[in-house]
Design a protein around this motif. Structure first.
Motif, PDB file in Angstrom:
ATOM      1  N   TYR A  76       5.260  10.192  -3.685  1.00  0.00           N
ATOM      2  CA  TYR A  76       5.299   9.941  -4.233  1.00  0.00           C
ATOM      3  C   TYR A  76       5.640  10.633  -5.463  1.00  0.00           C
ATOM      4  O   TYR A  76       5.970  10.465  -6.633  1.00  0.00           O
ATOM      5  N   LYS A 172       8.114   3.897  -0.643  1.00  0.00           N
ATOM      6  CA  LYS A 172       7.582   2.993   0.043  1.00  0.00           C
ATOM      7  C   LYS A 172       7.256   3.063   1.151  1.00  0.00           C
ATOM      8  O   LYS A 172       5.613   2.019   0.987  1.00  0.00           O
ATOM      9  N   HIS A 175       4.561   5.005   1.961  1.00  0.00           N
ATOM     10  CA  HIS A 175       3.164   4.122   1.904  1.00  0.00           C
ATOM     11  C   HIS A 175       2.608   3.198   2.132  1.00  0.00           C
ATOM     12  O   HIS A 175       1.076   3.398   2.529  1.00  0.00           O
ATOM     13  N   VAL A 179      -1.131   2.708   4.194  1.00  0.00           N
ATOM     14  CA  VAL A 179      -1.818   1.602   3.886  1.00  0.00           C
ATOM     15  C   VAL A 179      -2.529   0.976   4.640  1.00  0.00           C
ATOM     16  O   VAL A 179      -3.696   1.237   4.853  1.00  0.00           O
ATOM     17  N   VAL A 182      -5.362   3.503   6.470  1.00  0.00           N
ATOM     18  CA  VAL A 182      -6.384   2.808   6.082  1.00  0.00           C
ATOM     19  C   VAL A 182      -7.644   2.339   7.143  1.00  0.00           C
ATOM     20  O   VAL A 182      -8.723   2.241   6.581  1.00  0.00           O
ATOM     21  N   PHE A 183      -6.434   1.468   7.473  1.00  0.00           N
ATOM     22  CA  PHE A 183      -7.429   0.459   7.596  1.00  0.00           C
ATOM     23  C   PHE A 183      -7.967   0.540   9.248  1.00  0.00           C
ATOM     24  O   PHE A 183      -8.827   0.802  10.013  1.00  0.00           O
TER      25      PHE A 183
ATOM     26  N   LEU B  24      -8.731   8.622  -3.936  1.00  0.00           N
ATOM     27  CA  LEU B  24      -8.250   8.172  -2.690  1.00  0.00           C
ATOM     28  C   LEU B  24      -8.529   9.109  -1.893  1.00  0.00           C
ATOM     29  O   LEU B  24     -10.083   8.530  -1.149  1.00  0.00           O
ATOM     30  N   ASP B  28     -12.065   7.815   0.295  1.00  0.00           N
ATOM     31  CA  ASP B  28     -12.013   8.586   1.991  1.00  0.00           C
ATOM     32  C   ASP B  28     -13.243   9.569   2.343  1.00  0.00           C
ATOM     33  O   ASP B  28     -13.927   8.713   3.182  1.00  0.00           O
ATOM     34  N   ALA B  49     -12.407   0.717   2.470  1.00  0.00           N
ATOM     35  CA  ALA B  49     -11.273   0.695   2.530  1.00  0.00           C
ATOM     36  C   ALA B  49      -9.693   0.405   1.382  1.00  0.00           C
ATOM     37  O   ALA B  49      -8.756   0.294   1.048  1.00  0.00           O
ATOM     38  N   ILE B  50     -10.675  -1.245   1.142  1.00  0.00           N
ATOM     39  CA  ILE B  50      -9.498  -2.520   0.448  1.00  0.00           C
ATOM     40  C   ILE B  50      -9.777  -1.677  -0.830  1.00  0.00           C
ATOM     41  O   ILE B  50      -7.802  -1.825  -1.588  1.00  0.00           O
ATOM     42  N   GLN B  52      -8.630   1.397  -1.577  1.00  0.00           N
ATOM     43  CA  GLN B  52      -7.836   2.822  -1.122  1.00  0.00           C
ATOM     44  C   GLN B  52      -6.412   1.359  -1.045  1.00  0.00           C
ATOM     45  O   GLN B  52      -5.606   2.329  -1.814  1.00  0.00           O
ATOM     46  N   ALA B  53      -6.840   1.084  -0.131  1.00  0.00           N
ATOM     47  CA  ALA B  53      -4.973   0.124  -0.386  1.00  0.00           C
ATOM     48  C   ALA B  53      -4.671  -0.287  -1.218  1.00  0.00           C
ATOM     49  O   ALA B  53      -3.644  -0.292  -2.137  1.00  0.00           O
ATOM     50  N   ILE B  56      -3.098   1.962  -3.303  1.00  0.00           N
ATOM     51  CA  ILE B  56      -1.931   2.720  -3.037  1.00  0.00           C
ATOM     52  C   ILE B  56      -0.939   2.228  -3.341  1.00  0.00           C
ATOM     53  O   ILE B  56       0.789   1.971  -3.917  1.00  0.00           O
ATOM     54  N   VAL B  57      -0.738   1.132  -3.256  1.00  0.00           N
ATOM     55  CA  VAL B  57       0.034  -0.465  -3.208  1.00  0.00           C
ATOM     56  C   VAL B  57       0.354  -0.721  -4.828  1.00  0.00           C
ATOM     57  O   VAL B  57       1.587  -0.584  -4.691  1.00  0.00           O
ATOM     58  N   TYR B  60       0.827   3.458  -6.089  1.00  0.00           N
ATOM     59  CA  TYR B  60       1.891   4.210  -5.880  1.00  0.00           C
ATOM     60  C   TYR B  60       3.030   3.282  -4.636  1.00  0.00           C
ATOM     61  O   TYR B  60       4.307   4.174  -5.325  1.00  0.00           O
ATOM     62  N   MET B  61       2.906   2.420  -4.738  1.00  0.00           N
ATOM     63  CA  MET B  61       4.225   1.375  -4.291  1.00  0.00           C
ATOM     64  C   MET B  61       4.088   0.587  -5.379  1.00  0.00           C
ATOM     65  O   MET B  61       5.586  -0.008  -4.998  1.00  0.00           O
TER      66      MET B  61
END
Lengths: 192, 72
Positions: A76, A172, A175, A179, A182-183, B24, B28, B49-50, B52-53, B56-57, B60-61
């Protein structure tokens, strides 16, 4: 054919439109990749429920999760630096992201060594573990390669406020790899 | 004036990145600690987890950029 040429010329004249198209394309790619990861994660629950191996090194999994999350921060920062024309900041943050990505992969290799001993791929859990972690590690590897290419091509200072799509695209993707982890991390290491 | 504005925007972006990173790491760590002590782990893991995702999305994205007129 003529319509295609006209379209390309139109895009060249409208860089913002082109940027939007690039972004949409990347998001569609990321969505398709998400389905692949979702399928593999679903397979793990379908085959094993919430059962997991008692020999898993949870601490190592946690540490490499922190490493990957930290790499996302630097990715980032690399993108932000490029967006604001800070070449030194861009190079430093990109190199740090690469280093952390490699560190993550070292962690994966250590996990694989332990995994081969306690739950080889011939077992049900081993099969789910090696497939998911291996597939993810391959994405980390391709991300590291893309970041290295970015660092190499950007050494002449070509990425700046007017042109940073390549940085944005690679970051992107990086990242997205985060993600996915993370799962994957709770799916393989924590759930029981 | 414009230089000062750019500096301020960059500083804000960097601060935002750091705040998201701290969130994050905290999530975690909670996830890991909960896995050692709680039951009903699948639900807990999804609940941790959701977000956190999502962080990021969204941050960061820059998912929101897709619908914005001007990118930066």
């Amino acid at each position: 054919m003529a319509a295609g040429v006209e379209h390309v010329a139109h895009e060249a004249e409208h860089p913002l439109e082109r940027l939007r198209t690039n972004r949409l394309g990347l998001w569609l790619f990321i969505a398709s990749e998400s389905f692949l990861f979702a399928a593999l994660i679903s397979a793990r629950y379908y085959l094993l429920g919430t059962e997991r191996s008692e020999h898993l090194n949870q601490a190592l999994g946690f540490v490499i999760s922190l490493v990957l999350l930290t790499s996302s921060l630097f990715a980032y920062r690399a993108e932000t630096a490029a967006r604001f024309g800070d070449q030194r900041g861009f190079r430093r943050a990109t190199a740090t992201t690469i280093g952390l990505g490699l560190l993550f992969m070292v962690g994966v290799v250590l996990e694989f060594r332990e995994g081969l001993e306690f739950f080889p791929p011939s077992t049900l859990y081993g099969s789910a573990f090696f497939t998911l972690v291996g597939f993810h590690a391959f994405h980390v590897f391709t991300g590291v390669v893309a970041l290295a290419a970015l660092l190499w091509t950007g050494r002449d200072g070509r990425f700046g406020p007017e042109h940073h799509w390549p940085v944005e695209g690679v970051v992107k993707y990086w990242h997205f790899v985060d993600v996915a982890w993370v799962f994957i991390f709770p799916t393989l290491y924590l759930v029981k | 004036m414009a230089g000062g504005d750019t500096y301020e925007r960059r500083r804000r972006a960097m601060t935002l990145g750091t705040v998201v990173f701290v969130a994050l790491i905290v999530l975690d760590t909670i996830e890991f600690v909960v896995s050692q002590v709680a039951s009903q782990l699948l639900l807990w893991m999804a609940l941790l987890a959701i977000p956190q995702a999502g962080l990021i999305v969204w941050f960061y994205m820059h998912l929101g950029q897709l619908w914005r007129e001007e990118a930066h």
